[in-house]
Design a protein around this motif. Structure first.
Motif, PDB file in Angstrom:
ATOM      1  N   ASP A   1      17.731   2.050  32.975  1.00 38.25           N
ATOM      2  CA  ASP A   1      19.444   2.380  32.533  1.00 38.25           C
ATOM      3  C   ASP A   1      19.712   0.543  32.025  1.00 38.25           C
ATOM      4  OD1 ASP A   1      22.111   4.575  33.428  1.00 38.25           O
ATOM      5  OD2 ASP A   1      22.571   2.437  32.234  1.00 38.25           O
ATOM      6  N   VAL A   2      20.200   1.078  31.141  1.00 36.66           N
ATOM      7  CA  VAL A   2      20.726  -0.020  30.129  1.00 36.66           C
ATOM      8  C   VAL A   2      21.972  -0.997  31.094  1.00 36.66           C
ATOM      9  CG1 VAL A   2      22.204   0.479  28.608  1.00 36.66           C
ATOM     10  CG2 VAL A   2      20.834  -1.040  27.879  1.00 36.66           C
TER      11      VAL A   2
ATOM     12  N   ASN B   1      19.214  12.538  30.987  1.00 32.76           N
ATOM     13  CA  ASN B   1      20.393  13.314  30.413  1.00 32.76           C
ATOM     14  C   ASN B   1      21.176  12.663  29.870  1.00 32.76           C
ATOM     15  OD1 ASN B   1      23.184  14.444  30.289  1.00 32.76           O
ATOM     16  ND2 ASN B   1      23.884  13.819  32.779  1.00 32.76           N
ATOM     17  N   PRO B   2      21.701  12.111  28.693  1.00 26.65           N
ATOM     18  CA  PRO B   2      21.398  11.611  27.590  1.00 26.65           C
ATOM     19  C   PRO B   2      22.996  11.359  27.080  1.00 26.65           C
ATOM     20  CG  PRO B   2      19.888  13.348  26.791  1.00 26.65           C
ATOM     21  CD  PRO B   2      20.179  13.826  27.520  1.00 26.65           C
TER      22      PRO B   2
ATOM     23  N   PRO C   1      27.838  12.786  38.339  1.00 25.47           N
ATOM     24  CA  PRO C   1      26.822  13.313  38.120  1.00 25.47           C
ATOM     25  C   PRO C   1      27.832  14.898  38.763  1.00 25.47           C
ATOM     26  CG  PRO C   1      26.845  12.894  40.125  1.00 25.47           C
ATOM     27  CD  PRO C   1      28.314  11.645  39.805  1.00 25.47           C
TER      28      PRO C   1
ATOM     29  N   ARG D   1      15.085   8.763  19.946  1.00 30.20           N
ATOM     30  CA  ARG D   1      14.729   7.680  20.156  1.00 30.20           C
ATOM     31  C   ARG D   1      13.324   8.470  21.801  1.00 30.20           C
ATOM     32  NH1 ARG D   1      18.023   2.464  21.863  1.00 30.20           N
ATOM     33  NH2 ARG D   1      16.290   2.130  21.654  1.00 30.20           N
TER      34      ARG D   1
ATOM     35  N   LEU E   1      16.338   2.417  27.316  1.00 29.41           N
ATOM     36  CA  LEU E   1      15.445   2.668  26.663  1.00 29.41           C
ATOM     37  C   LEU E   1      13.914   2.691  27.036  1.00 29.41           C
ATOM     38  CD1 LEU E   1      17.119   4.460  24.178  1.00 29.41           C
ATOM     39  CD2 LEU E   1      15.514   6.571  24.495  1.00 29.41           C
TER      40      LEU E   1
ATOM     41  N   THR F   1      19.483   6.346  33.715  1.00 33.62           N
ATOM     42  CA  THR F   1      20.172   7.355  35.398  1.00 33.62           C
ATOM     43  C   THR F   1      21.423   6.920  35.898  1.00 33.62           C
ATOM     44  OG1 THR F   1      19.206   7.303  37.874  1.00 33.62           O
ATOM     45  CG2 THR F   1      19.642   4.969  36.727  1.00 33.62           C
TER      46      THR F   1
ATOM     47  N   GLU G   1      12.977   9.044  34.708  1.00 34.01           N
ATOM     48  CA  GLU G   1      13.933   8.845  34.611  1.00 34.01           C
ATOM     49  C   GLU G   1      14.488   7.728  33.432  1.00 34.01           C
ATOM     50  OE1 GLU G   1      18.332  10.141  35.563  1.00 34.01           O
ATOM     51  OE2 GLU G   1      17.207   9.371  36.903  1.00 34.01           O
ATOM     52  N   ILE G   2      15.104   8.288  31.783  1.00 32.90           N
ATOM     53  CA  ILE G   2      15.847   7.451  31.441  1.00 32.90           C
ATOM     54  C   ILE G   2      17.137   7.267  31.463  1.00 32.90           C
ATOM     55  CG2 ILE G   2      16.575   6.634  28.644  1.00 32.90           C
ATOM     56  CD1 ILE G   2      13.929   6.148  29.781  1.00 32.90           C
TER      57      ILE G   2
ATOM     58  N   LEU H   1      28.876   7.274  35.313  1.00 37.92           N
ATOM     59  CA  LEU H   1      28.752   9.259  35.025  1.00 37.92           C
ATOM     60  C   LEU H   1      29.274  10.045  36.222  1.00 37.92           C
ATOM     61  CD1 LEU H   1      29.395  10.550  32.168  1.00 37.92           C
ATOM     62  CD2 LEU H   1      27.176  11.837  33.671  1.00 37.92           C
TER      63      LEU H   1
HETATM   64  C1  LIG Z   1      24.822  10.534  30.699  1.00 37.80           C
HETATM   65  S1  LIG Z   1      24.549   9.679  31.567  1.00 37.80           S
HETATM   66  C2  LIG Z   1      23.546  10.380  32.939  1.00 37.80           C
HETATM   67  C3  LIG Z   1      23.687   9.712  34.118  1.00 37.80           C
HETATM   68  C4  LIG Z   1      22.284  10.488  35.192  1.00 37.80           C
HETATM   69  N1  LIG Z   1      21.775  10.760  34.774  1.00 37.80           N
HETATM   70  C5  LIG Z   1      23.391  11.989  35.225  1.00 37.80           C
HETATM   71  O1  LIG Z   1      22.771  12.755  34.876  1.00 37.80           O
HETATM   72  O2  LIG Z   1      24.405  11.985  35.515  1.00 37.80           O
HETATM   73  C6  LIG Z   1      23.641   8.968  30.501  1.00 37.80           C
HETATM   74  C7  LIG Z   1      22.892   7.225  30.985  1.00 37.80           C
HETATM   75  O3  LIG Z   1      22.978   6.543  30.459  1.00 37.80           O
HETATM   76  C8  LIG Z   1      22.677   5.609  30.280  1.00 37.80           C
HETATM   77  N2  LIG Z   1      22.304   4.293  28.837  1.00 37.80           N
HETATM   78  C9  LIG Z   1      23.367   4.460  27.428  1.00 37.80           C
HETATM   79  N3  LIG Z   1      22.324   4.243  26.847  1.00 37.80           N
HETATM   80  C10 LIG Z   1      21.584   3.457  27.456  1.00 37.80           C
HETATM   81  C11 LIG Z   1      20.121   2.898  26.460  1.00 37.80           C
HETATM   82  N4  LIG Z   1      19.966   2.944  25.163  1.00 37.80           N
HETATM   83  N5  LIG Z   1      19.030   2.632  27.359  1.00 37.80           N
HETATM   84  C12 LIG Z   1      19.311   2.932  28.689  1.00 37.80           C
HETATM   85  N6  LIG Z   1      19.805   4.015  29.415  1.00 37.80           N
HETATM   86  C13 LIG Z   1      21.095   4.065  28.593  1.00 37.80           C
HETATM   87  C14 LIG Z   1      24.035   5.283  30.298  1.00 37.80           C
HETATM   88  O4  LIG Z   1      24.062   3.432  31.504  1.00 37.80           O
HETATM   89  C15 LIG Z   1      24.438   5.994  31.122  1.00 37.80           C
HETATM   90  O5  LIG Z   1      23.579   5.870  33.102  1.00 37.80           O
END
Ligand SMILES: C[S@@+](CC[C@H](N)C(=O)[O-])C[C@H]1O[C@@H](n2cnc3c(N)ncnc32)[C@H](O)[C@@H]1O
Length: 294
Positions: free
Chosen positions: A150-151, A196-197, A99, A233, A179, A128, A125-126, A97
């Motif tokens: 990150d996944v 930032n989900p 930023p 979640r 997650l 990233t 941070e989940i 994404l």
């Molecule tokens: C909205 S982006 C945020 C990216 C960055 N943190 C930012 O703020 O610019 C959400 C991120 O969550 C990751 N993501 C999606 N599903 C996920 C999961 N089940 N577990 C971990 N990460 C996940 C995506 O790959 C993506 O990089």
């Protein structure tokens, strides 16, 4: 022999801006300038000081190629390969994404909370993506121990590269997985959980701007039926992984402040639910603290 001059800087900009405008680009003049700066390796000042400078054919051609990508709705940040966030330059590719400035509120929220914690401060941070949030936090706080997940494997590669670019290669622990899977076993470990989900409701993806819908990773956008699937979640895993008094900070869509606050309030192990608004008064970050002893 020098290639013959075709047109000067001002003419090239005018022509590109007209092309971009016709293609429906919202900021044609600005985008034309950024793309010309990129193709010439110039600063904005160079551009403004040299409107009469003649471009060589090869320069005109390089610029045309970048403009054509933008005409096809590719975001400027992907065309140039970089995006500024928190006054730092981040590499971006279509695997991450781009930023957004709004996300700086998330960084601010965490930085304001850190002084209330003693000793080393563990931040998770989940999701990233480009690493923008994790890298900014590590840069600002020398005592922060930052973990970022990150996944997406390609996203994590970009994030690692960004950390190295800012001299923080050894400050952030990168983990890939769904997650909390990568930090399983670290119950009650973190002082801050930040995310930032993906929060766009699935049914709204088709109606997003072309630049976003056709270019940014669906994985970074799609938050499920009501856009809050990921967030639910996060709350469940968050209470398990936060230390007593630790903070959960989540970015929300402009319409989601009340729903996400409600979600946090309904979780008996969280309290002190708060909403941070942006400069336009829209909810941007919802926070809560992990109660001690429950
Ligand atoms: C909205 S982006 C945020 C990216 C960055 N943190 C930012 O703020 O610019 C959400 C991120 O969550 C990751 N993501 C999606 N599903 C996920 C999961 N089940 N577990 C971990 N990460 C996940 C995506 O790959 C993506 O990089």
């Amino acid at each position: 022999m020098e290639p013959q001059a075709t047109e000067n800087v001002a003419d090239a900009l005018r022509r590109a801006a007209a092309r971009l405008k016709q293609a429906g680009v919202g900021t044609p003049k600005l985008d034309a300038e950024v793309l010309l700066m990129k193709s010439l390796g110039w600063s904005r000042e160079d551009l403004y000081r040299n409107p009469e400078r003649a471009l060589r054919d090869v320069q005109t051609q390089g610029f045309e190629e970048l403009v054509s990508r933008r005409v096809r709705a590719e975001p400027v940040a992907y065309v140039t390969g970089s995006q500024e966030f928190w006054s730092l330059d981040f590499r971006v590719t279509p695997d991450v994404l781009i930023p957004r400035p709004e996300t700086e509120h998330l960084v601010e929220t965490v930085l304001e909370f850190l002084p209330s914690r003693r000793g080393p401060c563990r931040i998770l941070e989940i999701g990233t993506g480009s690493g923008a949030v994790a890298v900014s936090l590590a840069k600002e706080s020398a005592r922060a121990e930052v973990w970022a997940t990150d996944v997406s494997a390609p996203a994590l590669e970009v994030a690692r590269e960004n950390a190295a670019r800012h001299g923080l290669g050894d400050r952030i622990r990168w983990r890939r997985g769904d997650l909390f899977a990568p930090v399983r076993g670290l119950s009650g470990w973190f002082d801050v959980l930040v995310s930032n989900p993906p929060y766009v409701p699935s049914g709204e993806i088709a109606g997003l701007q072309r630049d976003v819908r056709d270019w940014e990773p669906a994985l970074a956008l799609d938050g499920g039926g009501d856009g809050m699937g990921f967030c639910r979640r996060l709350v469940r895993g968050g209470v398990r992984h936060l230390r007593a008094g630790g903070m959960l900070a989540v970015e929300v869509g402009a319409e989601q402040g009340a729903d996400v606050s409600g979600l946090f309030q309904a979780q008996e192990k969280l309290h002190r639910v708060g909403v941070r608004r942006d400069y336009a008064g829209l909810p941007r970050v919802v926070t809560a603290e992990r109660m001690p002893g429950v």
